[in-house]
Scaffold this active site. Sequence first.
Site, mmCIF file in Angstrom:
data_model
loop_
_atom_site.group_PDB
_atom_site.id
_atom_site.type_symbol
_atom_site.label_atom_id
_atom_site.label_comp_id
_atom_site.label_asym_id
_atom_site.label_seq_id
_atom_site.Cartn_x
_atom_site.Cartn_y
_atom_site.Cartn_z
ATOM 1 N N SER A 405 0.830 -1.209 0.000
ATOM 2 C CA SER A 405 0.000 0.000 0.000
ATOM 3 C C SER A 405 0.859 1.252 0.000
ATOM 4 O O SER A 405 0.431 2.291 -0.451
ATOM 5 C CB SER A 405 -0.879 0.104 1.231
ATOM 6 O OG SER A 405 -1.340 -1.105 1.638
ATOM 7 N N HIS A 426 -2.455 -2.996 -6.436
ATOM 8 C CA HIS A 426 -2.901 -2.532 -5.126
ATOM 9 C C HIS A 426 -4.409 -2.708 -4.996
ATOM 10 O O HIS A 426 -5.192 -1.924 -5.544
ATOM 11 C CB HIS A 426 -2.488 -1.066 -4.919
ATOM 12 C CG HIS A 426 -2.842 -0.558 -3.563
ATOM 13 N ND1 HIS A 426 -3.194 0.730 -3.309
ATOM 14 C CD2 HIS A 426 -2.928 -1.214 -2.372
ATOM 15 C CE1 HIS A 426 -3.455 0.865 -2.023
ATOM 16 N NE2 HIS A 426 -3.314 -0.302 -1.439
ATOM 17 N N GLU A 438 -5.514 -0.372 -8.137
ATOM 18 C CA GLU A 438 -4.476 0.522 -8.657
ATOM 19 C C GLU A 438 -3.390 -0.353 -9.262
ATOM 20 O O GLU A 438 -2.835 -1.226 -8.582
ATOM 21 C CB GLU A 438 -3.885 1.380 -7.527
ATOM 22 C CG GLU A 438 -4.791 2.528 -7.109
ATOM 23 C CD GLU A 438 -4.178 3.387 -5.999
ATOM 24 O OE1 GLU A 438 -4.503 4.583 -5.923
ATOM 25 O OE2 GLU A 438 -3.389 2.860 -5.175
ATOM 26 N N ASN A 476 -4.408 6.382 -1.435
ATOM 27 C CA ASN A 476 -4.029 6.571 -0.037
ATOM 28 C C ASN A 476 -3.336 7.903 0.196
ATOM 29 O O ASN A 476 -3.365 8.447 1.298
ATOM 30 C CB ASN A 476 -3.139 5.406 0.436
ATOM 31 C CG ASN A 476 -3.989 4.195 0.783
ATOM 32 O OD1 ASN A 476 -5.206 4.305 0.922
ATOM 33 N ND2 ASN A 476 -3.368 3.031 0.896
#
Length: 691
Positions: A405, A426, A438, A476
């Site tokens: 991540s 991801h 992702e 994120n």
Amino acid sequence: MTVSIETLGEVALVTVDNPPVNALSQAVRAGLSEAVDTLDADPQIRAAVLICVGRTFMAGADVREFGKTPQPPALSDVVNRIEAATKPWIAAIHGTALGGGLEVALGCHYRVAVPSAKVGLPEVTLGIIPGAGGTVRLPRVADLEHAIEMITIGRPIGAETAHAYGILDAVVEGDLKEDTIAFARERLRDALPLPVSKRPVPQVSEEGFWEKHAARIAKHARGQASPLRALEAVRNAVELDAETALAKEREIFVALRDSDQSAALRHVFFAERAAAKLRELEGIVPREIKSAAVIGGGTMGAGIAAALLDADLPVVLVEQDEAGLERGLANVRQIYDSAVKRGRLSAEKREAKLSMLAPSLHYAALSDADLVIEAVFEDLDVKRSVFVALDSVVKPDAILATNTSYLDPNAIATPLSRAENFLGLHFFSPANIMKLLEIVKAEATSPEVLKTGFALAKRLGKTAVLAGICDGFIGNRIYKTYRRQAEQLLLDGCQPGDVDRAMRGFGLPMGPFEVQDLSGLDIAEFQRKAARARGETVLAPIADRLCGLKRYGQKTGGGWYDYEAGNRMPIPSETVAAIIAEETEQAGRTAKSLDDEIVQQRLVFPMINEAARILEEGIARRSLDIDLVEIHGYGFPRWRGGLLFYADQYGLEKILPALEAMAAEGTANAPCPFLKDASAKGGFSNLTTGD
Ligand code: 3H9
């Protein structure tokens, strides 16, 4: 010819050919209208079969025509014209008869379909309602409850169900064209059936019937206008004569078609289709993936394994010891057990899926895998050691992926001898449910491997977005800004409940503090520690103190809120309120009252600024990619079109001064040059990108 007529004795075959999905563009509408006139005037013809070539029956109005000056004939007039034909029209349906496509079929006197066909009125998902009689005709063939569900939720149904509901007259197993012509011939001796709009409509006797549905829909739609307006149209269909109800349906359709929400939802529809279309990958053939492996059976690994199994890929699950393997298998099983418990999966299907999962303690078991996804602990050395081990056993063209991540995939890939086969995939938790993937391009990732990532995403039913490398990639990284802004608001006088309420009001399913309590405060704590170890300054004084008290969220009985045992209902916490008060004083800030709109702006505008930086750095290529990340990974309301579409609709010229004011009072970063540039050019949608 988009619409052609072939005469087969007394039956005419009317064929629509408008690739890719036979959308009802102007030429099709005009062609259909003319076909009715032609066939009505032909004394030899006694029935017409309406069929489409290509992959599907008409999939609806041509959405690309919305927003342009409407060209006659209007679809509603075409449907009325078919309905008024002097001989029966029979729709022969394959693929998907959606929206205007189903409305055309409902204008026909009969509907025949193959078993694999689907029918539906998905207009609400585009921010509109059916505009060519769907709300008036569907309740006249289907039961009212079913019609309301189909029109207000928009989910298509299969042919067998549609037959059971009364929408289809027959489901044919053989050749659709031949069988429908035979169906038409059998009807020649019957009188012309009553047009659907002239049939009786069910009446409502239940007290509070419409209010009950309105309350359910409002809860589900969370700020989206079209579902409630769709209900209003069905109510008109029940309470008014058909002609008046049709006119009112059209009025609502036109008003919604021209609304911001519809523009936003159409943007998302096309963005979802554009996401995987990258110029640099054009013409590249993806590798075939027939088998996969997942390293690590924690929550993430188990979810990824389930996502792969759900796409019918056999999966080897690798763990480092027996206990870990048992836990991993139990995690996967639990995913399916809960699906069975909720009635979403049969026990047989669960067993069939689990039978495709092979546990192993040895990397040697991966020698045949086409794809290996690493989902172990977020530690660079641990991840590297996994890839060192993989490098010596997997076949030369196997694709190796990390699910990290926030670690640097390039650093993870350093031990690999074939880094061109390596990329980041991801997933978002729960990985078998969340739509976002992702796809992270590492330095050496080959275009073929990237393309395979997109092909895999499609197979898994996910929306994939290409991301470059930075801390947190796209999603994120923006989320970090969101979390930081949320905590800032607490230092300015808000309680967690105020912030959460404001963001639910914005259209998110949950507010930032509710989300953290659900997923656990320890994840962010872990990231903060890692960032501080790298020498970065991370300000989260209140979150730090909560973690110090082991208030990690629901799982520890308290986080930003208190919880009673076995109950997920958040209760405002006196402990947290006291900490907030102390930290506010410590920071020398004055608590004030902020209304919901200000709270929303203090959260969302800085996210827009961060997203602009992400574009500036090339971490995301296009603003639509950021929109999809926010919608599919973080619950950003789809009807707002995603973060940057929303920014454009709101107006960057208003967002810039607001951000500048926040920067002046120290509550957000100043707008970045890219954001200013986007504003000068009239919005993100006007920026040209490399793709
Ligand atoms: C409506 O009908 C309003 C009426 O009530 C009233 C009017 C008065 N228009 O999804 P795919 C394109 S509203 C224009 O990848 P699949 C799509 O962009 C409409 N274009 O294929 C793509 O183009 P490209 C109600 C459309 O096999 C290509 O077709 N109908 C439309 O995975 C292939 O699409 C709907 O909401 C359209 N309506 O799925 C149905 N539809 O290749 C919307 C598709 O350039 N469509 N395109 O990227 C779908 O749900 C899916 O496309 C479908 C096929 C299931 C049909």
